[in-house]
Design a protein around this motif. Sequence first.
Motif, PDB file in Angstrom:
ATOM      1  N   ARG A   1       0.845  -1.141   0.026  1.00  0.00           N
ATOM      2  CA  ARG A   1       0.234  -0.100   0.122  1.00  0.00           C
ATOM      3  C   ARG A   1       0.725   1.246  -0.095  1.00  0.00           C
ATOM      4  N   LEU A   2       2.167   1.085   0.744  1.00  0.00           N
ATOM      5  CA  LEU A   2       2.873   2.227   0.758  1.00  0.00           C
ATOM      6  C   LEU A   2       3.593   2.700  -0.519  1.00  0.00           C
TER       7      LEU A   2
ATOM      8  N   VAL B   1       2.271   2.199  -3.526  1.00  0.00           N
ATOM      9  CA  VAL B   1       1.015   2.854  -4.289  1.00  0.00           C
ATOM     10  C   VAL B   1       1.277   4.277  -3.976  1.00  0.00           C
ATOM     11  N   ALA B   2       0.974   4.561  -2.470  1.00  0.00           N
ATOM     12  CA  ALA B   2       0.784   5.839  -1.849  1.00  0.00           C
ATOM     13  C   ALA B   2       2.028   6.861  -2.709  1.00  0.00           C
ATOM     14  N   VAL B   3       3.245   6.133  -2.290  1.00  0.00           N
ATOM     15  CA  VAL B   3       4.679   7.014  -2.876  1.00  0.00           C
ATOM     16  C   VAL B   3       4.423   7.192  -4.498  1.00  0.00           C
TER      17      VAL B   3
ATOM     18  N   GLY C   1       1.788   7.472  -6.265  1.00  0.00           N
ATOM     19  CA  GLY C   1       0.809   8.378  -6.351  1.00  0.00           C
ATOM     20  C   GLY C   1       1.217   9.684  -6.180  1.00  0.00           C
ATOM     21  N   GLY C   2       1.842   9.910  -4.929  1.00  0.00           N
ATOM     22  CA  GLY C   2       2.610  11.104  -4.537  1.00  0.00           C
ATOM     23  C   GLY C   2       3.470  11.753  -5.646  1.00  0.00           C
TER      24      GLY C   2
END
Length: 388
Positions: free
Chosen positions: A21-22, A24-26, A28-29
């Motif tokens: 999940r991390l 994806v978040a990175v 995406g950011g």
Amino acid sequence: MAQVSTRAIQAGWDALAANPRLVVAVAGGALALVAALALYRRLRRAPGERFRALLAGRESISVLLHPNPDGDAMAAGIAVAELAESVDTDAVIQYTGQVRRQENRAFRTVLDVELDRIDHVSDLAAEAVVLVDHNAPRGFAGADGVLPFAVVDHHPGEGGGEAYTDVRTDYGASASILAEYFRDTGATPIPPDAHETEVTGATLSTRTATGLLYGIISDTNRLTRGAAAADFAAGAYLQPGVDEDNLERIADPAVSTEALDVKARAIAGREVRGSFAVSDVGRVSSVDAIPQAADELVGLEGVTAVVVLGEREGTIHLSGRSRDDRVHMGRALEAAVSDVNDASAGGHARMGGGQIGPQVTADGSEDVPVFGREELIDWLFDAMDGER
Ligand SMILES: [Mn+2]
């Protein structure tokens, strides 16, 4: 230090590997950051550059003027077409209604503007429609269903373009906005007597510069009504590229016809003594035609000094030109009318002018000259000869 940071990176990778999940978040950011940067760069670009880049993305456009287009609309139209052609995009200028007013017809003729008249939405030359000098399509069947690609205008209204809207209601003319677009792209106005090849880099043609300046002066009643500082600045930018003769032919079509007529009369009716000429052109409706006729006459072979006189509303107007060192025109005109009531004249060595007001007789009645025109002509010749 190096070891610490290597360990920190290793710890980061381990954390990412342990937590999808991390990842994806990175990612995406990072994507959001790239998009924000792109948006920032796009917004930071000047409107003219953004507009030109948008045009470059289309194969062809229809530049649509409002019904019964005026000088400002046609000027904005030829400007958009020139910008489009500079990025190899085909442009057709389209309109509805008629080009009615004399000045607008002169604009079209003098600047050789190709306009395509449409009646129906199916007549539009391209899918991408650029509206100029209005912000909602109107005046043809199916206009309601047209979503413009771009809008450049200075009128209030709710209309806008799908990809681009630039409506500046504080501007006196759409032409001022288009002039800024050329300035934004670093275009140099080409002087009327220069060849395009003499100017390197982006250019603004004399034809479009002349049209744009006419658009500004006509929409602001010669910069006296609703003109913003931006309209003056746009005029100053355009000025080196403007063809003044063509501008005058557009702005004053009737006067320019009279100017030609007065020149013809001045040449045909001239009286020549030695190398001097005097010509009485009779009544004129615009006194500007008189100095223009004097310019024409002094260019004739064998003529070195001239005076042209004409009459408007009872006042005789004099205009003199000299390319003869023996004749100081200002002083000659002053001497010629020195004995005449209500007369004034003067000027420089090479050009001078004067006026003789309506001559009043002893009983107070006007318009009765106390000297004849032939006498005045004699005085003018004598003054050029240095005999007065
Ligand atoms: Mn306008």
